[in-house]
Motif scaffolding. Structure first.
Motif, PDB file in Angstrom:
ATOM      1  N   ILE A 106      -0.461   4.184  -7.126  1.00 59.57           N
ATOM      2  CA  ILE A 106      -0.635   5.561  -7.583  1.00 59.57           C
ATOM      3  C   ILE A 106      -1.304   6.353  -6.465  1.00 59.57           C
ATOM      4  CG2 ILE A 106      -1.552   6.977  -9.492  1.00 59.57           C
ATOM      5  CD1 ILE A 106       0.142   4.453 -10.363  1.00 59.57           C
ATOM      6  N   ARG A 107      -0.594   7.323  -5.913  1.00 58.98           N
ATOM      7  CA  ARG A 107      -1.149   8.091  -4.793  1.00 58.98           C
ATOM      8  C   ARG A 107      -1.167   9.588  -5.115  1.00 58.98           C
ATOM      9  NH1 ARG A 107       0.646   5.101   0.889  1.00 58.98           N
ATOM     10  NH2 ARG A 107      -0.569   3.254   0.406  1.00 58.98           N
ATOM     11  N   PRO A 108      -2.304  10.083  -5.572  1.00 57.99           N
ATOM     12  CA  PRO A 108      -2.386  11.513  -5.889  1.00 57.99           C
ATOM     13  C   PRO A 108      -2.443  12.340  -4.599  1.00 57.99           C
ATOM     14  CG  PRO A 108      -4.215  10.266  -6.878  1.00 57.99           C
ATOM     15  CD  PRO A 108      -3.561   9.386  -5.880  1.00 57.99           C
ATOM     16  N   GLY A 242       8.112   5.614  -0.346  1.00 54.33           N
ATOM     17  CA  GLY A 242       6.776   6.018  -0.809  1.00 54.33           C
ATOM     18  C   GLY A 242       5.749   5.940   0.303  1.00 54.33           C
ATOM     19  N   ASP A 243       5.880   4.939   1.159  1.00 55.23           N
ATOM     20  CA  ASP A 243       4.972   4.817   2.298  1.00 55.23           C
ATOM     21  C   ASP A 243       5.082   6.056   3.182  1.00 55.23           C
ATOM     22  OD1 ASP A 243       3.239   3.542   4.195  1.00 55.23           O
ATOM     23  OD2 ASP A 243       5.010   3.134   5.421  1.00 55.23           O
ATOM     24  N   ILE A 244       6.307   6.428   3.484  1.00 55.53           N
ATOM     25  CA  ILE A 244       6.545   7.549   4.407  1.00 55.53           C
ATOM     26  C   ILE A 244       6.149   8.878   3.766  1.00 55.53           C
ATOM     27  CG2 ILE A 244       8.336   8.782   5.709  1.00 55.53           C
ATOM     28  CD1 ILE A 244       9.855   6.004   5.756  1.00 55.53           C
ATOM     29  N   THR A 246       4.053   9.578   1.445  1.00 55.08           N
ATOM     30  CA  THR A 246       2.633   9.825   1.171  1.00 55.08           C
ATOM     31  C   THR A 246       1.854  10.145   2.449  1.00 55.08           C
ATOM     32  OG1 THR A 246       2.289   7.432   1.002  1.00 55.08           O
ATOM     33  CG2 THR A 246       2.458   8.666  -1.054  1.00 55.08           C
ATOM     34  N   ASP A 247       2.284   9.617   3.587  1.00 52.76           N
ATOM     35  CA  ASP A 247       1.662  10.092   4.845  1.00 52.76           C
ATOM     36  C   ASP A 247       1.979  11.573   5.016  1.00 52.76           C
ATOM     37  OD1 ASP A 247       0.745   7.518   5.501  1.00 52.76           O
ATOM     38  OD2 ASP A 247       1.178   7.821   7.631  1.00 52.76           O
ATOM     39  N   GLU A 248       3.197  11.940   4.706  1.00 52.11           N
ATOM     40  CA  GLU A 248       3.565  13.358   4.777  1.00 52.11           C
ATOM     41  C   GLU A 248       2.692  14.158   3.800  1.00 52.11           C
ATOM     42  OE1 GLU A 248       7.690  14.244   3.931  1.00 52.11           O
ATOM     43  OE2 GLU A 248       7.351  16.390   4.140  1.00 52.11           O
ATOM     44  N   PRO A 273      -7.960   3.472   0.239  1.00 49.95           N
ATOM     45  CA  PRO A 273      -7.464   4.706   0.856  1.00 49.95           C
ATOM     46  C   PRO A 273      -6.028   4.503   1.321  1.00 49.95           C
ATOM     47  CG  PRO A 273      -9.149   3.640   2.241  1.00 49.95           C
ATOM     48  CD  PRO A 273      -8.978   2.777   1.044  1.00 49.95           C
ATOM     49  N   ILE A 274      -5.259   5.580   1.473  1.00 52.77           N
ATOM     50  CA  ILE A 274      -3.878   5.369   1.948  1.00 52.77           C
ATOM     51  C   ILE A 274      -3.832   5.243   3.472  1.00 52.77           C
ATOM     52  CG2 ILE A 274      -3.063   6.840   0.021  1.00 52.77           C
ATOM     53  CD1 ILE A 274      -1.627   8.498   2.369  1.00 52.77           C
ATOM     54  N   HIS A 275      -4.915   5.603   4.130  1.00 54.19           N
ATOM     55  CA  HIS A 275      -4.891   5.564   5.603  1.00 54.19           C
ATOM     56  C   HIS A 275      -5.090   4.147   6.128  1.00 54.19           C
ATOM     57  CE1 HIS A 275      -9.212   4.971   5.794  1.00 54.19           C
ATOM     58  NE2 HIS A 275      -9.410   6.014   5.025  1.00 54.19           N
TER      59      HIS A 275
HETATM   60 MN    MN Z   1       1.380   3.885   4.867  1.00 51.03          MN
END
Ligand code: MN
Ligand code: IPM
Length: 353
Positions: A106-108, A242-244, A246-248, A273-275
């Protein structure tokens, strides 16, 4: 409430932000009378150096025995630049996700009013943007059959109906709690795996007639995210997309250091964290601890501790408003706060709130 937390600091800036996350968690638990305990475990490059395995069995056991995992980051350039390396720190993260069955990430993607100008996008586009990306986390190319020799290599993007259906169920549950708008992101005009996604999505959609579902190709979604981020409420997509995306997404919020995530599924949930591990900044006290601290808010919320989560968010907002910020989001000419100082300010706020 008793909370047993497995803490996996990992590599690079991981240990520095981990400390701030733990301190914030402790402060909130003290305030609300929760009994929290921590067990530390190694992973990533750190664990490769120590025991030759990026996700050792001991670490797995520690995670399985905990109520939640507070994870920070893994990765080290000495592996990135060596295509022949047999083990990589990232394999530790992937092994953790797989072994804990954490299929839903889950990435808000939210915005902070005072940071709108930090986004490279126009203020009026970004202001008020607020969506969640539900990223499938244990399937697709990350885990499909792989092959590599000197002339040829491939990764297989495999999905089963079961895998697609369960992540869609998660996405619809979120959509029902929010603005009831779900965007299914795929590449069904080219990929067979995406066609299965779309077929299953159309079936699951029938169970949620209140939710408006739309289907969007991933290239179009990448464009729409920067053209009109407010279009999105909940988006659901496969692991790699989703990986790509969410960095965007972090460009909407303004910094990679601001996006937390929750990975949930069969066993102990992980909050991270997503980073990544930002090895260049290691030990310099410049990494933003907020993504980690907001992961702690998500952890509380996962256990239904709404007030606790809200207090963390309130403290984070107050720190931003007070310009207590790490260098990448500091206002021009503003004081420079380090990782530790931002964390300490937030802990103080929580204690005195
Ligand atoms: Mn990533
Ligand atoms: C993330 C990261 C990981 C991923 C890496 C470190 C393996 O980029 O959590 O988004 O690709 O999933």
């Amino acid at each position: 409430m008793n909370l047993k937390i497995a803490v996996l600091p990992g590599d690079g800036i991981g240990p520095e932000i981990s400390r701030q996350g733990v301190d914030v968690m402790t402060a909130v638990c003290e305030r609300f009378g929760h009994n929290v305990s921590y067990e530390y475990a190694i992973c990533g490059a750190d664990a490769i150096d120590k025991v030759g395995d990026p996700f050792p069995e001991e670490t797995f056991k520690t995670c399985m025995n905990a109520d939640a995992v507070l994870f920070s980051a893994v990765g080290d350039p000495k592996f990135d630049n060596d295509p022949t390396a047999k083990v990589r720190p990232e394999q530790g993260l992937l092994a953790m996700r797989k072994k804990l069955g954490l299929f839903a990430n889950i990435r808000p993607v939210e915005t902070f009013d005072c940071l709108i100008h930090k986004s490279p996008l126009k203020d009026e586009l970004v202001s008020g943007a607020d969506f969640i990306c539900i990223r499938e986390l244990t399937g697709g190319m990350y885990f499909g059959e792989k092959y590599q020799d000197n002339d040829k290599a491939y990764d297989t993007n495999a999905y089963t109906r079961h895998e697609v259906e369960r992540i869609l169920e998660v996405a619809y549950k979120y959509a029902m709690q929010r603005r009831k708008h779900l965007t299914v992101v795929d590449k069904a005009n080219v990929l067979a795996s995406s066609r299965l996604w779309r077929q299953v999505a159309k079936e699951v959609a029938l169970r949620y007639p209140e939710v408006e579902t739309d289907y969007m190709f991933v290239d179009n979604a990448a464009m729409r995210m920067i053209q009109d981020p407010k279009f999105f409420d909940v988006m659901v997509t496969e692991n790699t997309f989703g990986d790509i995306l969410t960095d965007e997404g972090s460009c909407i919020t303004g910094s990679m250091g601001l996006l937390p995530s929750a990975s949930t599924g069969e066993h102990t949930p992980v909050f991270e964290p997503i980073h990544g591990s930002w090895p260049q900044a290691k030990g310099q006290n410049i990494a933003n601890p907020l993504a980690q601290i907001l992961s702690v808010a998500m952890l509380f919320e996962y256990f239904g501790l709404k007030e606790e989560g809200a207090l963390v968010r309130k403290a984070v907002n107050a720190s931003l408003d007070a310009n207590v910020r790490t260098p990448e989001i500091q206002v021009e000419g503003g004081a420079r706060y380090g990782t530790k100082e931002v964390g300490a300010w937030i802990v103080d706020y929580i204690k005195n709130a």
